[in-house]
Each structure stands twice: as C-alpha cells, then as structure tokens.
Motif scaffolding. Structure first.
Motif, short mmCIF file in Angstrom:
data_model
loop_
_atom_site.label_atom_id
_atom_site.label_comp_id
_atom_site.label_asym_id
_atom_site.label_seq_id
_atom_site.Cartn_x
_atom_site.Cartn_y
_atom_site.Cartn_z
N GLN A 39 1.01 -1.78 0.14
CA GLN A 39 -0.17 0.18 0.11
C GLN A 39 0.89 1.09 -0.35
OE1 GLN A 39 -2.81 0.17 2.98
NE2 GLN A 39 -4.06 1.56 1.70
N ALA A 40 0.39 2.13 -0.90
CA ALA A 40 1.78 3.30 -0.78
C ALA A 40 0.38 4.56 -0.58
CB ALA A 40 2.46 3.49 -2.40
N PRO A 41 1.48 5.30 -0.21
CA PRO A 41 0.04 6.68 0.90
C PRO A 41 -0.62 7.30 -0.60
CG PRO A 41 2.60 6.35 0.64
CD PRO A 41 2.63 6.00 -0.46
N GLY A 42 -1.68 7.15 0.04
CA GLY A 42 -3.17 7.70 -0.84
C GLY A 42 -3.73 6.59 -1.67
N GLU A 88 8.28 3.28 -7.30
CA GLU A 88 7.06 3.57 -7.64
C GLU A 88 6.85 2.29 -6.97
OE1 GLU A 88 9.18 4.33 -10.53
OE2 GLU A 88 8.08 2.92 -12.43
N ASP A 89 7.76 1.28 -6.25
CA ASP A 89 7.07 0.31 -5.59
C ASP A 89 7.64 0.40 -4.43
OD1 ASP A 89 9.74 -0.85 -7.49
OD2 ASP A 89 7.54 -1.59 -7.04
N VAL A 109 8.83 -0.51 2.33
CA VAL A 109 9.95 -0.58 1.27
C VAL A 109 10.44 0.72 0.93
CG1 VAL A 109 10.67 -1.46 -0.78
CG2 VAL A 109 9.90 -2.73 1.34
N THR A 110 11.03 1.87 0.57
CA THR A 110 11.31 2.65 0.09
C THR A 110 12.04 2.92 -0.72
OG1 THR A 110 10.86 4.02 2.36
CG2 THR A 110 12.25 5.45 0.37
#
Length: 113
Positions: A39-42, A88-89, A109-110
């Motif tokens: 889940q990415a922000p937003g 984008e990961d 994960v950044t």
C-alpha cells in the motif's frame, strides 16, 4: 494465536534489491496460500504476489520479471525477492495468509531515484 512477522524492508536506490521475509506462527501454514500486498500513500492496498500450498505463483503485472515469491514450509516462512526496484515500488508491504485472512504489521520499502 496466529502471527505474521515481516522483516527485510528498508531504503534502497533505484535498481537495487531487497528480500522480504515473513514468518508465520501457528499450524496449517503449509496448506494455505500466502501472499504479499503493498500500500502506497494515498492508494489502495494491492496484491503483489501470491503462492499456493503447491507452489503455484501469481504476480501483479507491474512486478513480473522483477519480483519472486517463494516459501519454505519447514520454516513456516514466505519470501519476496525484489530486484530492479523502482521508485513506484515504494510502499508498505504486508504479508498475508489466505486461511483466516491474517495480515502482518507491514514493513516499509522506500526506493529512491
């Protein structure tokens, strides 16, 4: 009590690799489909990869050819090898067990550009 404990997240440059691990307590691990979501922000949580008890795998189109899911039933563990990481990961990655719909706490994960 079933618990899923993830590890292996971190910060990496684009093109780098990370390996996520998830150890599952409790029995019936070997009979359950396992998976990784993110889940990415937003954004909504999305499926990244799943693996059945028999070892059949399924991947999101966005990670095919870069990520590999695997499992070790003797260790009650599931892994996600991530290569060729892209910005984008970047997301929180969650381990999931199909039987009982259990989730881990997530690991960040950044990927920096």
């Amino acid at each position: 009590q079933v618990q899923l404990v993830e590890s292996g997240g971190g910060t990496v440059q684009a093109g780098g690799s990370l390996r996520l691990s998830c150890v599952v307590s409790g029995n019936i691990f070997r009979t359950s489909t396992m998976g990784w979501y993110r889940q990415a922000p937003g954004k909504q949580r999305e499926s990244v990869a799943t693996i059945t008890s028999g070892g059949s795998t399924n991947y999101a189109d966005s990670v095919k050819g870069r990520f590999t899911i695997s499992r070790d039933n003797a260790k009650n563990a599931v892994y996600l090898q991530m290569n060729g990481l892209k910005p984008e990961d970047t997301a929180v990655y969650y381990c999931w067990r199909h039987v009982g719909n259990y989730w881990g706490q997530g690991t960040q994960v950044t990927v920096s550009s």
